[in-house]
Design a protein around this motif. Structure first.
Motif, PDB file in Angstrom:
ATOM      1  N   SER A 299      -0.613  17.416  -9.430  1.00 22.93           N
ATOM      2  CA  SER A 299       0.305  17.360  -8.295  1.00 22.93           C
ATOM      3  C   SER A 299       0.219  18.656  -7.506  1.00 22.93           C
ATOM      4  O   SER A 299      -0.358  19.642  -7.961  1.00 22.93           O
ATOM      5  N   THR A 300       0.814  18.659  -6.333  1.00 20.87           N
ATOM      6  CA  THR A 300       0.930  19.883  -5.544  1.00 20.87           C
ATOM      7  C   THR A 300       2.409  20.231  -5.412  1.00 20.87           C
ATOM      8  O   THR A 300       3.278  19.353  -5.431  1.00 20.87           O
ATOM      9  N   ILE A 301       2.662  21.512  -5.292  1.00 20.78           N
ATOM     10  CA  ILE A 301       4.045  21.968  -5.135  1.00 20.78           C
ATOM     11  C   ILE A 301       4.141  22.878  -3.916  1.00 20.78           C
ATOM     12  O   ILE A 301       3.233  23.661  -3.631  1.00 20.78           O
ATOM     13  N   THR A 302       5.219  22.721  -3.190  1.00 21.68           N
ATOM     14  CA  THR A 302       5.553  23.563  -2.049  1.00 21.68           C
ATOM     15  C   THR A 302       7.043  23.860  -2.148  1.00 21.68           C
ATOM     16  O   THR A 302       7.826  22.982  -2.514  1.00 21.68           O
ATOM     17  N   PHE A 303       7.425  25.068  -1.841  1.00 18.92           N
ATOM     18  CA  PHE A 303       8.846  25.407  -1.807  1.00 18.92           C
ATOM     19  C   PHE A 303       9.259  25.569  -0.360  1.00 18.92           C
ATOM     20  O   PHE A 303       8.538  26.156   0.442  1.00 18.92           O
ATOM     21  N   PHE A 304      10.416  25.000  -0.011  1.00 11.77           N
ATOM     22  CA  PHE A 304      10.903  25.193   1.354  1.00 11.77           C
ATOM     23  C   PHE A 304      12.340  25.674   1.327  1.00 11.77           C
ATOM     24  O   PHE A 304      13.090  25.387   0.397  1.00 11.77           O
ATOM     25  N   CYS A 305      12.678  26.443   2.345  1.00 10.83           N
ATOM     26  CA  CYS A 305      14.009  27.039   2.435  1.00 10.83           C
ATOM     27  C   CYS A 305      14.889  26.214   3.360  1.00 10.83           C
ATOM     28  O   CYS A 305      14.439  25.771   4.411  1.00 10.83           O
TER      29      CYS A 305
END
Length: 127
Positions: free
Chosen positions: A6-12
């Motif tokens: 999977s891919t992970i991205t963090f967003f604010c």
């Protein structure tokens, strides 16, 4: 059979201006394969990842560590919380053993390519 990566991205998420004068915290939310997985399983409060950044809790090492991802604004003892265990396994980072004590649904284990994961955690720390 090769495990799915999977891919992970963090967003604010910036807080809304509070009506009652109290500060509403911003949130850092993990997107896994483009899905806000915490939104799918926990609607009682906010993510706690700001605190995780200070202690480098999102960093993946060979020793597994449990990370509190989300909790209510009141207390985890009354409204529950979402925790995950993060560890490095060879060329991958695993998020496993999800605990959702809020009576919400559980989440499956996720596997990320360590390079992509480490780069995203570093980007989040810089931002």
């Amino acid at each position: 059979m090769k495990p799915e990566i999977s891919t992970i991205t963090f967003f604010c998420v910036s807080p809304d201006a509070p009506d009652d004068g109290y500060f509403a915290p911003g949130e850092i939310r993990p997107l896994i394969d483009g899905r806000d997985v915490l939104d799918e399983v926990f609607d009682e409060g906010v993510t706690n990842l700001w605190e995780s950044l200070e202690g480098d809790a999102l960093a993946a090492g060979e020793t597994a560590r449990e990370v509190l991802l989300a909790g209510p604004e009141c207390s985890t003892s009354c409204c529950g919380a979402v925790r995950v265990t993060i560890r490095r396994e060879g060329p991958d980072v695993l998020w496993t053993d999800w605990e959702n004590s809020s009576d919400g649904p559980g989440l499956p284990d996720f596997r990320f390519a360590a390079g992509q994961y480490d780069a995203e955690v570093a980007r989040l720390a810089r931002d």
